[in-house]
Every structure is written in structure tokens, then in C-alpha cells.
Design a protein around this motif. Structure first.
Motif, PDB file in Angstrom:
ATOM      1  N   ILE A   1      -0.716   4.880  -7.434  1.00 64.20           N
ATOM      2  CA  ILE A   1      -1.289   3.759  -8.166  1.00 64.20           C
ATOM      3  C   ILE A   1      -2.542   3.279  -7.439  1.00 64.20           C
ATOM      4  O   ILE A   1      -2.533   3.116  -6.222  1.00 64.20           O
ATOM      5  CB  ILE A   1      -0.279   2.587  -8.262  1.00 64.20           C
ATOM      6  N   ASP A   2      -3.610   3.065  -8.189  1.00 62.69           N
ATOM      7  CA  ASP A   2      -4.807   2.440  -7.638  1.00 62.69           C
ATOM      8  C   ASP A   2      -4.716   0.944  -7.929  1.00 62.69           C
ATOM      9  O   ASP A   2      -4.899   0.517  -9.072  1.00 62.69           O
ATOM     10  CB  ASP A   2      -6.070   3.021  -8.281  1.00 62.69           C
ATOM     11  N   PRO A   3      -4.417   0.126  -6.900  1.00 52.78           N
ATOM     12  CA  PRO A   3      -4.221  -1.305  -7.141  1.00 52.78           C
ATOM     13  C   PRO A   3      -5.476  -2.014  -7.638  1.00 52.78           C
ATOM     14  O   PRO A   3      -5.396  -3.116  -8.181  1.00 52.78           O
ATOM     15  CB  PRO A   3      -3.782  -1.840  -5.773  1.00 52.78           C
TER      16      PRO A   3
ATOM     17  N   GLU B   1       0.828  -1.209   0.000  1.00 55.81           N
ATOM     18  CA  GLU B   1       0.000   0.000   0.000  1.00 55.81           C
ATOM     19  C   GLU B   1       0.863   1.261   0.000  1.00 55.81           C
ATOM     20  O   GLU B   1       0.524   2.252  -0.648  1.00 55.81           O
ATOM     21  CB  GLU B   1      -0.926  -0.013   1.220  1.00 55.81           C
TER      22      GLU B   1
ATOM     23  N   LEU C   1      -0.386  -4.802 -10.861  1.00 58.16           N
ATOM     24  CA  LEU C   1       0.899  -4.588 -10.204  1.00 58.16           C
ATOM     25  C   LEU C   1       1.889  -5.649 -10.662  1.00 58.16           C
ATOM     26  O   LEU C   1       1.502  -6.761 -11.017  1.00 58.16           O
ATOM     27  CB  LEU C   1       0.719  -4.637  -8.687  1.00 58.16           C
TER      28      LEU C   1
ATOM     29  N   CYS D   1       2.092   1.857  -3.466  1.00 58.10           N
ATOM     30  CA  CYS D   1       0.973   2.336  -4.293  1.00 58.10           C
ATOM     31  C   CYS D   1       0.709   3.815  -4.037  1.00 58.10           C
ATOM     32  O   CYS D   1       0.473   4.577  -4.983  1.00 58.10           O
ATOM     33  CB  CYS D   1      -0.278   1.507  -4.021  1.00 58.10           C
TER      34      CYS D   1
ATOM     35  N   SER E   1       7.859  -1.570  -8.723  1.00 60.41           N
ATOM     36  CA  SER E   1       7.364  -0.431  -9.492  1.00 60.41           C
ATOM     37  C   SER E   1       8.534   0.518  -9.731  1.00 60.41           C
ATOM     38  O   SER E   1       9.213   0.927  -8.786  1.00 60.41           O
ATOM     39  CB  SER E   1       6.238   0.284  -8.745  1.00 60.41           C
TER      40      SER E   1
END
Length: 203
Positions: A57-59, A49, A64, A52, A140
Motif C-alpha cells: 500500500i502506498d499511504p 509502514e 488507510l 503498508c 488492513s
């Protein structure tokens, strides 16, 4: 914290330190065969989290990426048919991200996702970290600074920039500025979603 490693012979003691950080819920910046990347243990939801939020980033909406150590590792978390398996065998390890259909073995916080991105970088440091950890890293890429590339390729500058955000920067030498090639294998035929460092003949 900055930990220096040499790709030709990553020091096992230093790798163990990095793995301890990951198992304690830490976030690292580490080298791949493309860009430096943020990484954490896929089983630590708080760390996932945090990455993100860091990357905005909206998982729930974006797949991912997992960094795995080999294709059998990938098959633990995704559904592979024969054609996709052959494509992965041809391209990996290498600068590619494959979008695959996830399976029921994905960690709890990924269960709602239908897709997962998987990578096996051609980089001995990142592979040594994953192998010692025993499960994939959530990965990421760091923010690309096109005006000042050194801030995304120089590990010492990355440590200066993110020292209060991440727990460790793994110095594996100068990084790159080109991302991986993304290939979507969730449909009937593979489709290149983003052209990057990796080149596949025929796509």
C-alpha cells in the motif's frame, strides 16, 4: 503467538497482553465482523509502514483505515457534518468502512492525507482491543485466498502463515470472506465505492 478469545466475553488479561504488544510496536492479526485483519497502533509509524509494505500500500495514495470504538472516537480524527453523523449512527457498529475528510488531530504520518477510512466493527473482541488501547488501530484486511478460503478464515492457519511476520494472531473463531461495504462521504452526497457485507437501504 496465538491468543484465544471468545467474542461473548473477551478475557481482560488476554486483551491486556495484546495491548502491550501493540504499544511495544507490534503487529497483530485480529478478528472483525468481516475479515481477519492486520492491525497496529496508529501512533507507531514503523508499525504502520510495515503493514503498508506487507500489503503493498502506498499511504500517500490510498486512504488507510482506522478501527475506532465509537463515533465520538471517529470525530476526533475526522470532520463530521450532521448528515454523515446520522448515517454513521444508522450503520455502526457494522460491516462498513466510511471514507471521511481527516482533521488536524490525525497522527503526524497521516497529516498529508485528506481522507481517512473509519470502521466500528460489530465484534466485541476488536472493540475491546481498541478500548483498552485508548486510540484507534490501523487496520488492513488479510490477503483473501479465494482458492483456499480456510487460509484467511482459520486463525490457526493464519498463525502458521504469518508467525514470522506478525507478533500475535488473535483467535476469535472462524472469520469471514467478504469485506466491508465502503461508503465515500467526502463529497456532497455519500457514494458506495465497494459493495460488501454491509447493506444500506437506498444506496
Amino acid at each position: 503467538m496465538l491468543i484465544k478469545l471468545y467474542e461473548n466475553n473477551p478475557n481482560p488479561k488476554e486483551i491486556a497482553k495484546i495491548v502491550d504488544i501493540l504499544r511495544d510496536g507490534g503487529i497483530i492479526i485480529y478478528p472483525t465482523d468481516t475479515l481477519y485483519a492486520f492491525g497496529c497502533d496508529i501512533h507507531n509509524s514503523k508499525s504502520v509502514e510495515k503493514i503498508c509494505r506487507l500489503k503493498n500500500i502506498d499511504p500517500e495514495k490510498m486512504p488507510l483505515s482506522f478501527v475506532c470504538s465509537d463515533i465520538s472516537h471517529i470525530s476526533q480524527y475526522s470532520n463530521l457534518n450532521n448528515a454523515t453523523f446520522k448515517l454513521l449512527k444508522t450503520c455502526l457498529p457494522g460491516p462498513f468502512t466510511f471514507l471521511l475528510k481527516g482533521n488536524s488531530s490525525l497522527p503526524k504520518m497521516f497529516k498529508k492525507k485528506k481522507e481517512v477510512g473509519v470502521r466500528i466493527p460489530d465484534n466485541k473482541i476488536s472493540l475491546a482491543i481498541v478500548e483498552a488501547l485508548g486510540n484507534p488501530l490501523l487496520s488492513s484486511s488479510v490477503f483473501i485466498n479465494e482458492e483456499e478460503p480456510s487460509f484467511t478464515t482459520n486463525p490457526e492457519l493464519l498463525e502458521e502463515t504469518y508467525r514470522y511476520i506478525v507478533d500475535c494472531v488473535v483467535d476469535g473463531g472462524e472469520g469471514g470472506i467478504e469485506g466491508s461495504t465502503i461508503i465515500d462521504c467526502t463529497g456532497d452526497e455519500p457514494e458506495v465505492k465497494r459493495k460488501g457485507k454491509g447493506i444500506v437501504i437506498g444506496y
